[in-house]
Design a protein around this motif. Structure first.
Motif, mmCIF file in Angstrom:
data_model
loop_
_atom_site.group_PDB
_atom_site.id
_atom_site.type_symbol
_atom_site.label_atom_id
_atom_site.label_comp_id
_atom_site.label_asym_id
_atom_site.label_seq_id
_atom_site.Cartn_x
_atom_site.Cartn_y
_atom_site.Cartn_z
ATOM 1 N N ASP A 1 -11.387 -1.650 -9.791
ATOM 2 C CA ASP A 1 -12.258 -0.492 -10.006
ATOM 3 C C ASP A 1 -11.487 0.761 -10.418
ATOM 4 N N GLY A 2 -10.196 0.616 -10.697
ATOM 5 C CA GLY A 2 -9.403 1.760 -11.138
ATOM 6 C C GLY A 2 -8.811 2.584 -10.011
ATOM 7 N N GLU A 3 -9.064 2.182 -8.752
ATOM 8 C CA GLU A 3 -8.523 2.891 -7.598
ATOM 9 C C GLU A 3 -7.806 1.921 -6.668
ATOM 10 N N ARG A 4 -6.899 2.457 -5.867
ATOM 11 C CA ARG A 4 -6.245 1.654 -4.836
ATOM 12 C C ARG A 4 -6.603 2.262 -3.477
ATOM 13 N N LEU A 5 -7.533 1.594 -2.807
ATOM 14 C CA LEU A 5 -8.021 2.090 -1.523
ATOM 15 C C LEU A 5 -7.751 1.051 -0.438
ATOM 16 N N ILE A 6 -7.263 1.532 0.694
ATOM 17 C CA ILE A 6 -6.953 0.623 1.797
ATOM 18 C C ILE A 6 -7.641 1.092 3.071
ATOM 19 N N ASN A 7 -8.129 0.152 3.823
ATOM 20 C CA ASN A 7 -8.671 0.447 5.147
ATOM 21 C C ASN A 7 -7.661 -0.070 6.170
ATOM 22 N N PHE A 8 -6.894 0.842 6.758
ATOM 23 C CA PHE A 8 -5.852 0.479 7.707
ATOM 24 C C PHE A 8 -6.339 0.836 9.108
ATOM 25 N N VAL A 9 -6.449 -0.181 9.970
ATOM 26 C CA VAL A 9 -7.031 0.003 11.303
ATOM 27 C C VAL A 9 -5.968 -0.297 12.363
ATOM 28 N N PRO A 10 -5.302 0.732 12.894
ATOM 29 C CA PRO A 10 -4.256 0.491 13.898
ATOM 30 C C PRO A 10 -4.805 0.516 15.325
ATOM 31 N N THR A 11 -4.333 -0.404 16.145
ATOM 32 C CA THR A 11 -4.638 -0.399 17.569
ATOM 33 C C THR A 11 -3.325 -0.476 18.334
ATOM 34 N N THR A 12 -3.058 0.540 19.151
ATOM 35 C CA THR A 12 -1.820 0.573 19.924
ATOM 36 C C THR A 12 -2.008 -0.182 21.236
ATOM 37 N N TYR A 13 -1.227 -1.234 21.385
ATOM 38 C CA TYR A 13 -1.244 -2.028 22.620
ATOM 39 C C TYR A 13 0.198 -2.341 22.996
ATOM 40 N N ASP B 1 2.501 8.304 6.674
ATOM 41 C CA ASP B 1 3.629 7.594 6.066
ATOM 42 C C ASP B 1 3.309 6.119 5.851
ATOM 43 N N THR B 2 2.662 5.527 6.841
ATOM 44 C CA THR B 2 2.289 4.112 6.744
ATOM 45 C C THR B 2 1.276 3.889 5.632
ATOM 46 N N MET B 3 0.265 4.736 5.574
ATOM 47 C CA MET B 3 -0.756 4.622 4.532
ATOM 48 C C MET B 3 -0.135 4.774 3.145
ATOM 49 N N GLU B 4 0.763 5.729 3.005
ATOM 50 C CA GLU B 4 1.411 5.967 1.714
ATOM 51 C C GLU B 4 2.214 4.739 1.278
ATOM 52 N N ALA B 5 2.943 4.136 2.205
ATOM 53 C CA ALA B 5 3.744 2.945 1.883
ATOM 54 C C ALA B 5 2.857 1.772 1.495
ATOM 55 N N LEU B 6 1.784 1.544 2.251
ATOM 56 C CA LEU B 6 0.891 0.416 1.975
ATOM 57 C C LEU B 6 0.189 0.568 0.630
ATOM 58 N N VAL B 7 -0.283 1.771 0.343
ATOM 59 C CA VAL B 7 -0.968 2.013 -0.934
ATOM 60 C C VAL B 7 0.000 1.834 -2.095
ATOM 61 N N ASP B 8 1.247 2.285 -1.917
ATOM 62 C CA ASP B 8 2.243 2.145 -2.975
ATOM 63 C C ASP B 8 2.549 0.674 -3.251
ATOM 64 N N ALA B 9 2.517 -0.146 -2.217
ATOM 65 C CA ALA B 9 2.874 -1.564 -2.358
ATOM 66 C C ALA B 9 1.744 -2.415 -2.910
ATOM 67 N N MET B 10 0.503 -1.969 -2.773
ATOM 68 C CA MET B 10 -0.631 -2.806 -3.138
ATOM 69 C C MET B 10 -1.010 -2.648 -4.600
ATOM 70 N N ASP B 11 -1.905 -3.485 -5.065
ATOM 71 C CA ASP B 11 -2.465 -3.418 -6.419
ATOM 72 C C ASP B 11 -3.943 -3.057 -6.344
ATOM 73 N N ASP B 12 -4.505 -2.801 -7.506
ATOM 74 C CA ASP B 12 -5.945 -2.567 -7.604
ATOM 75 C C ASP B 12 -6.630 -3.934 -7.620
ATOM 76 N N PHE B 13 -6.797 -4.502 -6.437
ATOM 77 C CA PHE B 13 -7.266 -5.880 -6.339
ATOM 78 C C PHE B 13 -8.709 -6.060 -6.813
ATOM 79 N N ASN B 14 -9.544 -5.055 -6.641
ATOM 80 C CA ASN B 14 -10.950 -5.221 -7.055
ATOM 81 C C ASN B 14 -11.222 -4.680 -8.464
#
Length: 246
Positions: free
Chosen positions: A105-117, A90-103
């Protein structure tokens, strides 16, 4: 007494010692070659081993670099919410929907790195906390998570952070780019001079699936000399997009 059946030419060569001499020279040549290889290995084996190791590491690194996706943006989450399969999706889907194709290349790819503390304010193993965070960590797991967060910050490869306010205040406050530098001003949603209070943004309203992550979190950009320039620029662009969302 049995006779040896051999041709005249074979008998002639045997009597002249040609065959035996050839064998002797062959054996000497094999021994000489074997000794050269053995001597080379004895004197240079560690050089060979180290050279092979370096070549192997470089080959693996090149293959990994070629296969690594070109992410538009990279984000780290430090907070108490335990992201299991569905919350993570759900988080990945929301973030990808909100972002743009910043580089571009025709794709919207995100590297989401969660750490639970889960800091001192979240260690209570109550049903309420289990509902809020999905899971309550042990003290040992929290220590490992803190080490992981410190390692990520030291590595400096990720510039954009969603961070629990308690973690931000206690461990990392002051290590981020000023809002006036990023936005040209300090907006109403500012938590302090270096971070945005995500609960005061339209982002949390537009993507309710992320509400548990965002309600007590800040958004901040870390400026450093380690990350690539395009990584930092993409982080700033996404930061602005979230802050200015209506």
């Amino acid at each position: 007494m049995s006779e040896i059946n051999e041709s005249n030419e074979a008998r002639r060569q045997r009597l002249l010692g040609i065959e035996n001499d050839s064998k002797i020279h062959d054996e000497k040549e094999v021994i000489t070659k074997t000794n050269k290889v053995a001597n080379f290995w004895f004197h240079h084996k560690w050089k060979v081993i180290i050279a092979l190791f370096i070549v192997t590491v470089l080959t693996i690194g090149i293959v990994w670099a070629l296969q690594r996706p070109e992410y538009d943006v990279e984000i780290a989450y430090f907070g108490p919410v335990y992201l299991k399969s569905q919350p993570f999706e759900d988080t990945m889907e929301a973030l990808v929907d909100a972002m743009d194709d910043f580089n571009g290349d025709g794709e919207r790819l995100i590297n989401f790195v969660p750490t639970t503390y889960q800091g001192q304010g979240h260690l209570d193993n109550s049903e309420e906390n289990k509902q809020l965070f999905g899971q309550v960590l042990t003290e040992q797991a929290n220590l490992q998570a803190l080490e992981s967060m410190n390692n990520q910050m030291a590595a400096g490869q990720i510039c954009l952070f969603i961070m629990d306010k308690e973690i931000y205040e206690k461990h990392y406050k002051g290590g981020f780019a000023a809002l006036t530098e990023l936005l040209g001003e300090k907006p109403e949603s500012a938590y302090d001079g270096y971070s945005i209070d995500l609960s005061k943004t339209a982002f949390i309203e537009k993507y309710p699936a992320m509400e548990s992550l965002l309600r007590n979190s800040v958004l901040c950009v870390r400026k450093n000399s380690v990350a690539k320039e395009e990584t930092y620029n993409s982080a700033v662009l996404f930061f602005k997009k979230i802050v200015e969302m209506e």
